[in-house]
Design a protein around this motif. Structure first.
Motif, short mmCIF file in Angstrom:
data_model
loop_
_atom_site.label_atom_id
_atom_site.label_comp_id
_atom_site.label_asym_id
_atom_site.label_seq_id
_atom_site.Cartn_x
_atom_site.Cartn_y
_atom_site.Cartn_z
N PHE A 136 31.46 59.80 80.83
CA PHE A 136 31.86 61.18 80.59
C PHE A 136 32.62 61.80 81.77
CE2 PHE A 136 27.98 60.74 77.89
CZ PHE A 136 28.63 60.81 76.67
N GLY A 137 32.80 61.03 82.83
CA GLY A 137 33.46 61.56 84.01
C GLY A 137 32.51 62.29 84.93
N ASN A 138 32.98 62.57 86.14
CA ASN A 138 32.17 63.25 87.17
C ASN A 138 30.87 62.51 87.46
OD1 ASN A 138 34.03 65.44 87.49
ND2 ASN A 138 33.20 66.36 85.61
N GLY A 139 30.87 61.20 87.25
CA GLY A 139 29.71 60.38 87.56
C GLY A 139 28.68 60.26 86.46
N PHE A 140 28.85 60.99 85.36
CA PHE A 140 27.85 60.99 84.29
C PHE A 140 28.19 59.94 83.23
CE2 PHE A 140 27.49 65.25 86.07
CZ PHE A 140 26.12 65.39 86.18
N SER A 141 27.17 59.24 82.76
CA SER A 141 27.34 58.28 81.67
C SER A 141 26.07 58.21 80.84
CB SER A 141 27.69 56.89 82.23
OG SER A 141 26.70 56.43 83.12
N ALA A 142 26.23 57.73 79.62
CA ALA A 142 25.09 57.60 78.70
C ALA A 142 25.32 56.38 77.82
CB ALA A 142 24.93 58.85 77.84
N GLY A 143 24.24 55.82 77.33
CA GLY A 143 24.35 54.65 76.48
C GLY A 143 23.19 54.55 75.52
N VAL A 144 23.34 53.68 74.54
CA VAL A 144 22.25 53.40 73.61
C VAL A 144 22.42 51.98 73.08
CG1 VAL A 144 23.44 54.36 71.60
CG2 VAL A 144 20.94 54.20 71.61
N GLY A 145 21.33 51.24 73.03
CA GLY A 145 21.33 49.90 72.46
C GLY A 145 20.36 49.82 71.30
N VAL A 146 20.67 48.96 70.33
CA VAL A 146 19.84 48.78 69.15
C VAL A 146 19.69 47.28 68.89
CG1 VAL A 146 19.57 49.23 66.69
CG2 VAL A 146 20.62 50.95 68.15
N GLY A 147 18.50 46.84 68.58
CA GLY A 147 18.27 45.43 68.30
C GLY A 147 16.79 45.16 68.21
N GLY A 148 16.37 44.01 68.68
CA GLY A 148 14.95 43.73 68.61
C GLY A 148 14.59 42.31 69.00
N TYR A 149 13.30 42.02 68.86
CA TYR A 149 12.73 40.73 69.18
C TYR A 149 12.41 39.97 67.89
CZ TYR A 149 11.78 42.93 73.73
OH TYR A 149 11.90 43.57 74.93
N ALA A 150 12.64 38.66 67.91
CA ALA A 150 12.31 37.81 66.78
C ALA A 150 10.88 37.30 66.92
CB ALA A 150 13.28 36.65 66.69
N PRO A 151 10.24 36.93 65.82
CA PRO A 151 8.87 36.38 65.91
C PRO A 151 8.86 35.04 66.64
CG PRO A 151 9.43 37.02 63.66
CD PRO A 151 10.69 37.05 64.43
N VAL A 152 7.76 34.74 67.28
CA VAL A 152 7.56 33.42 67.87
C VAL A 152 6.09 33.05 67.69
CG1 VAL A 152 7.20 34.39 70.18
CG2 VAL A 152 7.83 31.99 69.93
N ASN A 153 5.85 31.89 67.15
CA ASN A 153 4.48 31.46 66.87
C ASN A 153 3.92 30.76 68.10
OD1 ASN A 153 2.07 30.77 65.71
ND2 ASN A 153 2.93 29.46 64.11
N ASN A 154 3.52 31.57 69.10
CA ASN A 154 3.05 31.00 70.36
C ASN A 154 1.57 31.30 70.56
OD1 ASN A 154 2.94 33.71 71.05
ND2 ASN A 154 4.65 33.62 72.48
N ILE A 155 1.07 30.88 71.71
CA ILE A 155 -0.36 31.05 72.01
C ILE A 155 -0.71 32.53 72.22
CG2 ILE A 155 -0.13 30.82 74.52
CD1 ILE A 155 -2.68 29.11 74.46
N LEU A 156 0.30 33.38 72.40
CA LEU A 156 0.07 34.80 72.64
C LEU A 156 -0.05 35.62 71.35
CD1 LEU A 156 2.63 35.26 75.54
CD2 LEU A 156 0.22 34.65 75.68
N ASN A 157 0.02 34.96 70.20
CA ASN A 157 -0.09 35.65 68.91
C ASN A 157 0.98 36.74 68.75
OD1 ASN A 157 -2.34 34.28 67.73
ND2 ASN A 157 -3.68 35.37 69.16
N GLN A 158 2.23 36.36 68.94
CA GLN A 158 3.32 37.32 68.83
C GLN A 158 4.29 36.94 67.71
OE1 GLN A 158 4.24 36.88 73.02
NE2 GLN A 158 3.79 39.02 73.35
N ASN A 159 3.73 36.56 66.59
CA ASN A 159 4.54 36.13 65.45
C ASN A 159 4.91 37.32 64.58
OD1 ASN A 159 5.87 34.24 63.93
ND2 ASN A 159 4.09 33.65 62.73
N PHE A 160 5.69 38.25 65.18
CA PHE A 160 6.12 39.44 64.45
C PHE A 160 7.44 39.94 65.01
CE2 PHE A 160 2.94 40.57 67.67
CZ PHE A 160 3.68 41.39 68.52
N PHE A 161 8.17 40.68 64.18
CA PHE A 161 9.41 41.32 64.61
C PHE A 161 9.09 42.60 65.38
CE2 PHE A 161 11.11 38.78 61.09
CZ PHE A 161 12.30 38.32 61.63
#
Length: 312
Positions: A136-161
């Motif tokens: 935006f000039g004068n040193g100011f900026s802004a951003g946004v990201g969109v996405g996510g994590y895929a499931p993984v069937n690991n020992i940590l039980n993180q099989n979810f989006f």
């Protein structure tokens, strides 16, 4: 802002490991995105077109396991700052496949009441993000990201989006860089995992990572801070762990970096100054101390356009 300072501020290391619901005995919460991983990064600052590599490594006692434990988390990221813009913003994308190593001695209780020693290593949920950054000039900026994590069937039980939205703000001027990066994560139901847990086993979360850094020549010094909030309850852990409560924390620390030219090396050490519902088996509150090391390098940038030569 010149190319070197933009490379220093590249904000593309995105993943972490704090929701170890398969082995935590005292509480079963935590952000899928590691709190503090984005501290000091100028995510909102548009980068020159090119490919970048960012690797963030952290090691410390681990509040998620809550008793005499440590975790080493490594997050390698490949980022692409595209040549395209949309609605005035510069488009970027990145992907990563992090890993985690856990060492917990008597992680939840003495062996006589169900505790024990745990050592494990696993690949963490891979992720992909696409976003935009606006200058935006004068040193100011802004951003946004969109996405996510895929499931993984690991020992940590993180099989979810996990769905992510990542707004960010930054200001730079007179050698200063002030940054605020936030992450809102919405987790899905566990699809079975290593322990056959079903339902929502990891909470929705909100992280905020902050930095105030001064650059003098090739050195950068400053302070960082970060916090995390459990913003929704989970379903499965309640009957499994009746003591589950929503957790939150805030940490602060010192930051230093050196710009070698082709790459920048950053390091910081943080300590929890606020900890809510991170407790061990005996009810003692747990505060995490973590050391961080980050390397940022440009892999490729397009050659500059050839100068125009007038012919007469």
């Amino acid at each position: 802002m010149n190319k070197s300072s933009k490379l220093f501020g590249v904000g593309l290391a995105m993943l972490g490991a704090v929701s170890l619901c398969g082995i935590s005995g005292a509480a079963v919460a935590g952000s899928i995105t590691e709190p503090g991983e984005l501290a000091g990064l100028a995510l909102a600052t548009p980068l020159p077109e090119g490919l970048y590599f960012v690797d963030t490594f952290s090691y410390g006692n681990f509040r998620g396991l809550a008793y005499n434990s440590s975790a080493a988390i490594n997050v390698p990221v490949i980022a692409w700052s595209t040549p395209w813009t949309f609605l005035g913003g510069h488009i970027y994308a990145y992907a990563a496949v992090p890993s985690v190593m856990i060492d917990a001695n008597n992680y939840s209780a003495p062996a006589t009441v169900g505790g024990g020693n745990v050592s494990l290593n696993a690949l963490y949920n891979p992720a992909a993000i696409i976003g935009e950054a606006w200058d935006f000039g004068n040193g100011f900026s802004a951003g946004v990201g969109v996405g996510g994590y895929a499931p993984v069937n690991n020992i940590l039980n993180q099989n979810f989006f996990t769905f992510n939205v990542r707004p960010s703000l930054a200001w730079s001027g007179d050698g200063w860089s002030l940054t605020a990066n936030t992450v809102f994560g919405v987790t899905g139901n566990n699809n079975g995992g290593n322990g056959n847990l079903y339902g929502k086993t990891s909470p929705n979360y909100f992280n905020y990572d902050l930095g105030a850094i001064k650059t003098i020549d090739k050195w950068s010094l400053g302070v960082v801070g970060f916090g995390s909030l459990d913003v929704s309850g989970v379903t499965s852990p309640y009957p499994l762990y009746p003591s589950y409560s929503r957790q939150s924390q805030f940490a602060a620390g010192l930051f230093a970096a050196y710009n070698f030219g082709p790459l920048t090396v950053q390091g910081y050490v943080t300590r929890d100054v606020f900890s809510n519902n991170y407790v061990n088996f005996y009810g003692d509150k747990v505060y995490a101390t973590t050391a961080w090391l980050r390397v940022v390098a440009a892999l490729w940038n397009p050659p500059p356009p050839a100068p125009l030569v007038a012919k007469y």
